[in-house]
Design a protein around this motif. Sequence first.
Motif, short mmCIF file in Angstrom:
data_model
loop_
_atom_site.label_atom_id
_atom_site.label_comp_id
_atom_site.label_asym_id
_atom_site.label_seq_id
_atom_site.Cartn_x
_atom_site.Cartn_y
_atom_site.Cartn_z
N LYS A 321 55.43 55.92 71.35
CA LYS A 321 54.49 56.85 70.74
C LYS A 321 55.14 57.65 69.62
O LYS A 321 54.50 57.99 68.64
N ASP A 322 56.41 57.98 69.78
CA ASP A 322 57.16 58.65 68.73
C ASP A 322 57.81 57.57 67.86
O ASP A 322 58.59 56.76 68.35
N PRO A 323 57.48 57.52 66.56
CA PRO A 323 58.03 56.45 65.73
C PRO A 323 59.54 56.50 65.57
O PRO A 323 60.15 55.52 65.14
N VAL A 336 66.31 53.45 79.39
CA VAL A 336 67.02 53.05 78.17
C VAL A 336 66.28 53.68 77.01
O VAL A 336 65.08 53.46 76.84
N GLU A 337 66.98 54.50 76.22
CA GLU A 337 66.34 55.24 75.14
C GLU A 337 67.09 54.99 73.84
O GLU A 337 68.30 55.08 73.79
N ALA A 338 66.34 54.67 72.80
CA ALA A 338 66.91 54.48 71.47
C ALA A 338 66.39 55.59 70.56
O ALA A 338 65.18 55.80 70.47
N ASP A 339 67.31 56.28 69.90
CA ASP A 339 66.96 57.39 69.02
C ASP A 339 67.41 57.03 67.61
O ASP A 339 68.61 56.90 67.34
N VAL A 411 58.53 64.65 75.01
CA VAL A 411 58.08 64.57 76.41
C VAL A 411 57.46 63.20 76.64
O VAL A 411 56.65 62.73 75.84
N THR A 412 57.83 62.55 77.73
CA THR A 412 57.32 61.22 78.07
C THR A 412 56.86 61.21 79.52
O THR A 412 57.65 61.52 80.43
#
Length: 624
Positions: A321-323, A336-339, A411-412
Motif C-alpha cells: 500500500k505504501d509505494p 520481511v520488509e523492504a524499505d 502502520v500495517t
Amino acid sequence: MTSLPSNEALFHLNAKVIQRSRGKSAVAAAAYRAGARLTDARTGSVWDYTRKRHILDSYVTAPAGAPAWALDRETLWSRAELAEVRRNSQTAREIEVSIPRDLPPAAWRAFLADVARPYVEAGAVVDTCIHVPPAADKALNAHAHMLMTCRRLDPVSETGFARTRNNDLAAFFESGGRRGGGTRGDALKAERGRVAAVVNDHLRRAGSRRRADHRSYEARGDPRPPEPHIGEGRKSATVRRRSHDRRTIVVAGLRQAKTIENQIIEVEKEMAVRAKGFARAPARKDRPEHQQDYKLGLLADRFPDGDFTPFRDALYLVDIKDPRRTRVLTRDGAWVEADDESGTVSLWGPRSPAAAALANAIGGSTGYGVDTLPRTATAKKPGKNRRKGGIPEAEAISLADRWRRRGFSDVTESPAGVRVGLGGRSRLLDSGDHIDLIGPVSDAALRALAAKAAEDWSGTLELDGPWPPEATARLWTECQRQGVELAGYTPPPAAAAAWAAESGSVADMATKLRAVRSETAESDLLLGAAAGDVASLKKLAPDLRAFVAGHLDDEQRRDLARADREEVVASLVEFRKLGAAELERQKAERIAGRPSIFDAPAKPADAPARDAAPAFGRRSNPID
C-alpha cells in the motif's frame, strides 16, 4: 490483455542449422527471411521471396575488417554455400528470437545488436531480418531471424571462408558428445539464459516492469501447464484454411483462460492494495491456490528482477500500500520488509528459513542489504495472557486506526498483529493485549508503548519477560510523564531522582508559563480599556481598572492604546502600584464625603492633580 501475467515478457529463442542433407540452402533461407530475390552461385538456383509480407528490416553485420562482399547478402551466402563441399554440410546457423512488446521499435536494432555481439566477436557474419506478422491478439508478433555463417572469414581462401568450422561459434549452441564439456543441451540452455538477460536489460532501460525467463514452468516451480507446441507448418496450415485443428483449438482455449485469469489477478491485486484491513483477496472455491498468484504478482510488480516462485506457498500476506515500502508476512509468522528509502531488507519474527531466503531474494534483486532484527522485549496489559492464534481483522483495523490517530503513518494490519514502524530499525507489533518491541528500544518505541497503555490499557502496563535494565528505567520515566503505572516495578534511586528533578522543573516551567499567559491577557485587556472598550475595562483587576479610569487622563489613555503589548507587559508592576494608589485616594475621598470617579461621570473641578503617568509611543519619554 495478453495471456501473459503483467510481470512477464514473452521469451522465445529457437536455434537451428541449415543442413544441405535436408535439402536446405543458405541462399534460399536468406532470401526467404529478407524477402529478397537471390541467386545461388553454386547451383544457379534463383530464390524469389519479394512478395513475402511483414518484413520490417534486414541488414548484415560483419566482424571488424571484413571485406565489402561480406555485407552483400547474395554474395555472402553464395560464398558460404561454395565453402561447403560435402553433401551433408551445415551451411548456416540460425536463431529466432522474440522482441518484447514493451521495447519501442527505435530500440530494436540496439537490442538485436547486443544479442548478436558474441557471435560477431566469435568471427561469424550475422544476417538479421525483423518480421512483424500479426499475433493471435491482433497485435504485432515482432521477432528476428539471425542467420550466421558457420566458418570464419579468410582473405586468402578462394571462397573467402576458412577451411575449418568455427568451433567458437558452435560452442554457443553445442555441448556434450564430441564437443565435450558438460552434457548435451547445456550450452544451448546457457545461451538462452544469456539472451534472456539481454532482454531484461533492455526492458529495464525502456522502463518496463516485465521480465523474461528462459526456464520452463517446471524448472521455475510454476504449476501452470505448458502449452502444446505449434510448429510453423501447423500455424501456416491454420492460416491458409482459416480454421483451427484439434491442437490449435486447445492452445487457443488455454490462452483465453489465461487471459481471463490474468484479468482476475489484476483485480485482486487492486483490491489488496486499496482495501482496508488485511492485504488479501477474497477466496475462490474454484481455485483455492489463486490466493498465491496475486501475491506473487504483487512481489513481481514491486521487484521485477527477483524470482519469487520458490516462495509461492510460504507467502501469507503481501502489503504494498505504501509505494516506498513492502511488507511480507510468511505463513510461519516471520516478517520481511523492504524499505526503498533506507535501502534495506529487514527480517524479524520467528526463525524461518523461507523468510530468510525471501529476504535474500529481494536483497539480491534490489542490491539492498539484509538486516535481521531481534525481538527485544514484550509488554502487556496487566492480568492478560498472550492470545493463541491470529488477531481478527476487525480488531486489527480498530487497533491500526488508533495508531494512526496517535500520529503514526507506517502502520500495517495483519493476522499476526498490527505492525507499527517507528523510524530506523525500531518497530512494534501490537497484538491487542501484548506489544512486542523489535530492534533497538528507542525513545520513540517507549513513548508509543506508554501512549498505548494510557489510552487502551486503563493507564497500566506490565512487563512480560526479561527487559534490558536500562530500557526498563527509561520506560518507567516515560510512564511517569504520561501518567501510566508500570505494575510491579520499583525504579532505581538514580531514575527516581532524575524524575523528581525533571518533574520539579516541569512544574516550575508550567507556573512560569501560566504567569506569562496571565500577564499577556491583562495587557490585552488594558490596551482595550484604554481604547474605550467598556467590556475590557470591566474584566480588569480593580487596581488596573482604577489606573486606566482614574489615574490617566484622556491624552494618556490615547497614548496607552497605541503602545506595544511588550511595553505594557514590562510596565504592569508600575501600573498596579499607580492603580493601588488611585484606589487609596478614592477611598479617602469617599470617607471625606467626596464622590468617587466610579460614582460620577465627571471629575470634580477642584480635584487635585494626579501623579504623572508614563507616556507611550514617544521616543523622548520611554517607559521607566
